[in-house]
Design a protein around this motif. Structure first.
Motif, PDB file in Angstrom:
ATOM      1  N   PRO A  59      48.501  62.564  64.892  1.00 37.07           N
ATOM      2  CA  PRO A  59      49.042  63.010  63.596  1.00 37.07           C
ATOM      3  C   PRO A  59      49.276  61.820  62.674  1.00 37.07           C
ATOM      4  O   PRO A  59      49.687  60.740  63.104  1.00 37.07           O
ATOM      5  N   LEU A  60      48.975  62.025  61.386  1.00 37.74           N
ATOM      6  CA  LEU A  60      49.136  60.974  60.383  1.00 37.74           C
ATOM      7  C   LEU A  60      50.583  60.962  59.906  1.00 37.74           C
ATOM      8  O   LEU A  60      51.010  61.856  59.170  1.00 37.74           O
ATOM      9  N   GLN A  61      51.335  59.985  60.366  1.00 37.23           N
ATOM     10  CA  GLN A  61      52.744  59.867  59.997  1.00 37.23           C
ATOM     11  C   GLN A  61      52.875  58.836  58.879  1.00 37.23           C
ATOM     12  O   GLN A  61      52.544  57.667  59.063  1.00 37.23           O
ATOM     13  N   ARG A  62      53.345  59.275  57.758  1.00 35.04           N
ATOM     14  CA  ARG A  62      53.485  58.413  56.589  1.00 35.04           C
ATOM     15  C   ARG A  62      54.903  57.874  56.475  1.00 35.04           C
ATOM     16  O   ARG A  62      55.853  58.473  56.990  1.00 35.04           O
ATOM     17  N   LEU A  63      55.015  56.749  55.789  1.00 35.56           N
ATOM     18  CA  LEU A  63      56.306  56.117  55.544  1.00 35.56           C
ATOM     19  C   LEU A  63      56.724  56.394  54.106  1.00 35.56           C
ATOM     20  O   LEU A  63      55.965  56.116  53.171  1.00 35.56           O
ATOM     21  N   ALA A  64      57.920  56.939  53.936  1.00 35.27           N
ATOM     22  CA  ALA A  64      58.431  57.210  52.589  1.00 35.27           C
ATOM     23  C   ALA A  64      58.798  55.904  51.905  1.00 35.27           C
ATOM     24  O   ALA A  64      59.452  55.032  52.502  1.00 35.27           O
ATOM     25  N   THR A  65      58.373  55.744  50.666  1.00 30.79           N
ATOM     26  CA  THR A  65      58.618  54.504  49.922  1.00 30.79           C
ATOM     27  C   THR A  65      59.997  54.465  49.273  1.00 30.79           C
ATOM     28  O   THR A  65      60.376  53.428  48.732  1.00 30.79           O
ATOM     29  N   GLY A  66      60.724  55.565  49.295  1.00 36.44           N
ATOM     30  CA  GLY A  66      62.021  55.612  48.617  1.00 36.44           C
ATOM     31  C   GLY A  66      61.939  56.061  47.183  1.00 36.44           C
ATOM     32  O   GLY A  66      62.977  56.284  46.546  1.00 36.44           O
ATOM     33  N   LEU A  67      60.726  56.193  46.639  1.00 36.84           N
ATOM     34  CA  LEU A  67      60.505  56.669  45.274  1.00 36.84           C
ATOM     35  C   LEU A  67      59.561  57.867  45.335  1.00 36.84           C
ATOM     36  O   LEU A  67      58.437  57.748  45.834  1.00 36.84           O
TER      37      LEU A  67
ATOM     38  N   LEU B  10      58.828  47.240  40.865  1.00 37.76           N
ATOM     39  CA  LEU B  10      58.504  48.465  41.590  1.00 37.76           C
ATOM     40  C   LEU B  10      58.475  48.228  43.091  1.00 37.76           C
ATOM     41  O   LEU B  10      59.081  48.991  43.867  1.00 37.76           O
ATOM     42  N   LEU B  11      57.788  47.172  43.517  1.00 38.56           N
ATOM     43  CA  LEU B  11      57.632  46.936  44.950  1.00 38.56           C
ATOM     44  C   LEU B  11      58.929  46.445  45.587  1.00 38.56           C
ATOM     45  O   LEU B  11      59.234  46.807  46.727  1.00 38.56           O
ATOM     46  N   LEU B  12      59.702  45.625  44.892  1.00 37.35           N
ATOM     47  CA  LEU B  12      60.971  45.164  45.451  1.00 37.35           C
ATOM     48  C   LEU B  12      61.970  46.316  45.549  1.00 37.35           C
ATOM     49  O   LEU B  12      62.729  46.410  46.530  1.00 37.35           O
ATOM     50  N   GLN B  13      61.963  47.190  44.584  1.00 33.96           N
ATOM     51  CA  GLN B  13      62.848  48.354  44.622  1.00 33.96           C
ATOM     52  C   GLN B  13      62.447  49.283  45.769  1.00 33.96           C
ATOM     53  O   GLN B  13      63.312  49.806  46.486  1.00 33.96           O
ATOM     54  N   SER B  14      61.149  49.479  45.949  1.00 38.07           N
ATOM     55  CA  SER B  14      60.683  50.314  47.054  1.00 38.07           C
ATOM     56  C   SER B  14      60.937  49.648  48.404  1.00 38.07           C
ATOM     57  O   SER B  14      61.320  50.317  49.372  1.00 38.07           O
ATOM     58  N   ALA B  15      60.744  48.335  48.487  1.00 37.62           N
ATOM     59  CA  ALA B  15      60.978  47.622  49.742  1.00 37.62           C
ATOM     60  C   ALA B  15      62.443  47.673  50.154  1.00 37.62           C
ATOM     61  O   ALA B  15      62.766  47.814  51.341  1.00 37.62           O
ATOM     62  N   SER B  16      63.335  47.577  49.195  1.00 28.91           N
ATOM     63  CA  SER B  16      64.765  47.650  49.509  1.00 28.91           C
ATOM     64  C   SER B  16      65.135  49.032  50.041  1.00 28.91           C
ATOM     65  O   SER B  16      65.981  49.153  50.939  1.00 28.91           O
ATOM     66  N   ALA B  17      64.502  50.081  49.511  1.00 29.48           N
ATOM     67  CA  ALA B  17      64.781  51.429  50.009  1.00 29.48           C
ATOM     68  C   ALA B  17      64.192  51.640  51.402  1.00 29.48           C
ATOM     69  O   ALA B  17      64.833  52.264  52.266  1.00 29.48           O
ATOM     70  N   MET B  18      62.989  51.115  51.668  1.00 33.89           N
ATOM     71  CA  MET B  18      62.377  51.286  52.980  1.00 33.89           C
ATOM     72  C   MET B  18      63.076  50.456  54.047  1.00 33.89           C
ATOM     73  O   MET B  18      63.058  50.808  55.229  1.00 33.89           O
ATOM     74  N   ALA B  19      63.677  49.328  53.653  1.00 34.56           N
ATOM     75  CA  ALA B  19      64.355  48.467  54.629  1.00 34.56           C
ATOM     76  C   ALA B  19      65.577  49.122  55.233  1.00 34.56           C
ATOM     77  O   ALA B  19      66.120  48.628  56.229  1.00 34.56           O
ATOM     78  N   ALA B  20      66.021  50.245  54.669  1.00 37.87           N
ATOM     79  CA  ALA B  20      67.185  50.937  55.219  1.00 37.87           C
ATOM     80  C   ALA B  20      66.856  51.656  56.519  1.00 37.87           C
ATOM     81  O   ALA B  20      67.766  51.946  57.310  1.00 37.87           O
ATOM     82  N   TYR B  21      65.560  51.944  56.776  1.00 35.77           N
ATOM     83  CA  TYR B  21      65.214  52.670  58.000  1.00 35.77           C
ATOM     84  C   TYR B  21      64.076  52.033  58.781  1.00 35.77           C
ATOM     85  O   TYR B  21      63.735  52.512  59.878  1.00 35.77           O
TER      86      TYR B  21
END
Length: 467
Positions: A71-79, A109-120
């Protein structure tokens, strides 16, 4: 013994030449050949072909049916808007190239998304253009001090690879690919050889470690991604971050996506705390005030309908040939619509300048906007004002006829949701019964040609005797 030789490499297409040319012989771009040294060696030896009668070569291929279904499991970017353009999130092991003009907000955009993904999950942000303190100042403004994002400020590509192999993050961001330098190559950072080899090494690492890599790419003055075209072929997704740096909104488009559609559109608004997602995008492209030369259309971008205002200005020309300027719509499309109006409605537009713009800076490429463009031009020419509760949807043929467009019912639903009361559409749509069943407070005005459509909107005062 290895022997260095001098070659000339095109910075646009990557073609190699033994001597300098003012124009690349492959892509015909001017002043793009750059001198580089190449080391040649005679140590290469061809492997002997095994005797197939006694020792056949092992088979490395397999059948498609025998492959394991994963199964293709995707990672949510936070946005949510970022996930929409990617196709519901990042795919592990994929390469995503993000390009845009300087100062448009790619790093934000990428730093904001990276900060959200770093939570999990584990995320590594590699900054090759800014210092650690510069990145931290932006990180504090965007995410505060609650993220476990890891930062590496390094331009040496070898050290970046070592950190990626040691940390093995789920997501890694390279800002930017043109600033990395591979010491094994003699060319300067940002050259064709450097960008190609660094991207190829990162691709092998991403597939091996199952790491999702996001690369920031520079653009040229023509708006194209800098570097060779092979860079776009190596990556799985190519995203374009567009917008006027003096305006607040930003548009994120996918020009290539191996894991999703390429017609999706993400909308953001630049604020003091970073990029904010636009919840109701139609309000962004509606001017609100009614004036002559303004028409409202419903365009379709990906899986969403957008209600957009078109603005036209028709004025008597003071030049030998009239000027034609279009912003957000192809200039050839405008020329075709003006020719149809002059031929089938008798409007002397060949003696008038015509300026057309899409509100909000959106680019409308689909032909469903033809009827709105024609109505805006005629309204400006006759100094008329369109009813504020009317939308126009339809493709205009060279014979003046109106052709049906796709997803018309979804466009009408969006228009009714925003309070529009009537819509001018091509005849034969068969949606009158559907409008009643869906309880939409919308009146359909069907027309077979451009003259009928404009008479329904403006009345008989738009009619002009044929030449």
């Amino acid at each position: 013994m290895s022997k260095p030789t001098i070659i000339f490499v095109c910075q646009a297409c990557g073609a190699k030449a033994r001597q300098f040319f003012g124009r690349c012989p492959e892509c015909f771009s001017w002043n793009s050949l750059v001198e580089q040294s190449q080391v040649t060696t005679n140590s290469y030896r061809c492997r002997p072909i095994p005797n197939q009668e006694h020792s056949p070569a092992p088979r490395r291929s397999t059948t498609m049916a025998s492959l394991e279904n994963r199964p293709l499991q995707r990672l949510a970017t936070g946005l949510v808007e970022f996930d929409r353009v990617l196709g519901s999130g990042l795919v592990p092991g994929s390469l995503v190239l993000v390009g845009g003009n300087p100062g448009i907000g790619k790093s934000t955009l990428l730093l904001q998304s990276a900060s959200a993904m770093a939570a999990y999950t584990s995320v590594l942000y590699v900054s090759a253009e800014e210092s650690a303190q510069q990145v931290k100042l932006r990180w504090q403004r965007l995410a505060g001090e609650t993220s476990d994002l890891r930062l590496l400020t390094e331009t040496d590509f070898g050290l970046v690879l070592q950190e990626l192999e040691a940390l093995r993050p789920a997501v890694a961001i390279i800002d930017s690919i043109q600033a990395l330098h591979n010491s094994s190559l003699t060319s300067a950072p940002g050259s064709v050889g450097q960008v190609r080899e660094c991207a190829a090494s990162l691709q092998r690492l991403a597939k091996r470690q199952n790491t999702a890599l996001l690369l920031v790419g520079h653009v040229t003055k023509e708006g194209m991604l800098a570097g060779p075209k092979v860079l776009e072929h190596l990556v799985d997704v190519v995203l374009a971050f567009e917008g006027d740096q003096f305006a607040s909104h930003r548009l994120l488009r996918a020009t290539k996506n191996r894991f999703g559609a390429t017609h999706e559109l993400g909308l953001f608004e630049m604020q003091a705390q970073g990029l904010a997602e636009v919840v109701n995008p139609s309000e962004l492209f509606l001017s609100g005030a009614r004036a002559s030369g303004v028409a409202t259309i419903v365009t379709y971008e990906g899986t969403r309908s957008l209600v957009v205002d078109l603005q036209a200005l028709v004025n008597v020309t003071s030049y030998a040939s009239p000027r034609r300027t279009a912003t957000g719509i192809g200039i050839n499309r405008l020329h075709q619509i003006l020719a149809v109006l002059e031929k089938h409605m008798g409007l002397p537009l060949s003696r008038f300048d015509c300026y057309l713009a899409v509100a909000g800076g959106l680019k409308v490429e689909e032909p469903a906007a033809d009827l709105g463009v024609a109505a805006a031009v005629v309204a400006s020419f006759r100094d008329l004002t369109l009813p504020p509760d009317t939308v126009l949807i339809g493709e205009l043929g060279l014979g003046g006829q109106l052709r049906p467009v796709s997803r018309l019912e979804l466009r009408l639903q969006e228009a009714a949701r925003l309070g529009f009361q009537q819509a001018v559409v091509p005849s034969g749509s068969g949606l009158a019964k559907l409008i009643v069943e869906m309880n939409l407070n919308l009146v359909l005005l069907e027309a077979t040609n451009i003259t009928e459509a404009l008479v329904l909107v403006f009345g008989n005062e738009v009619r002009v005797d044929q030449k």
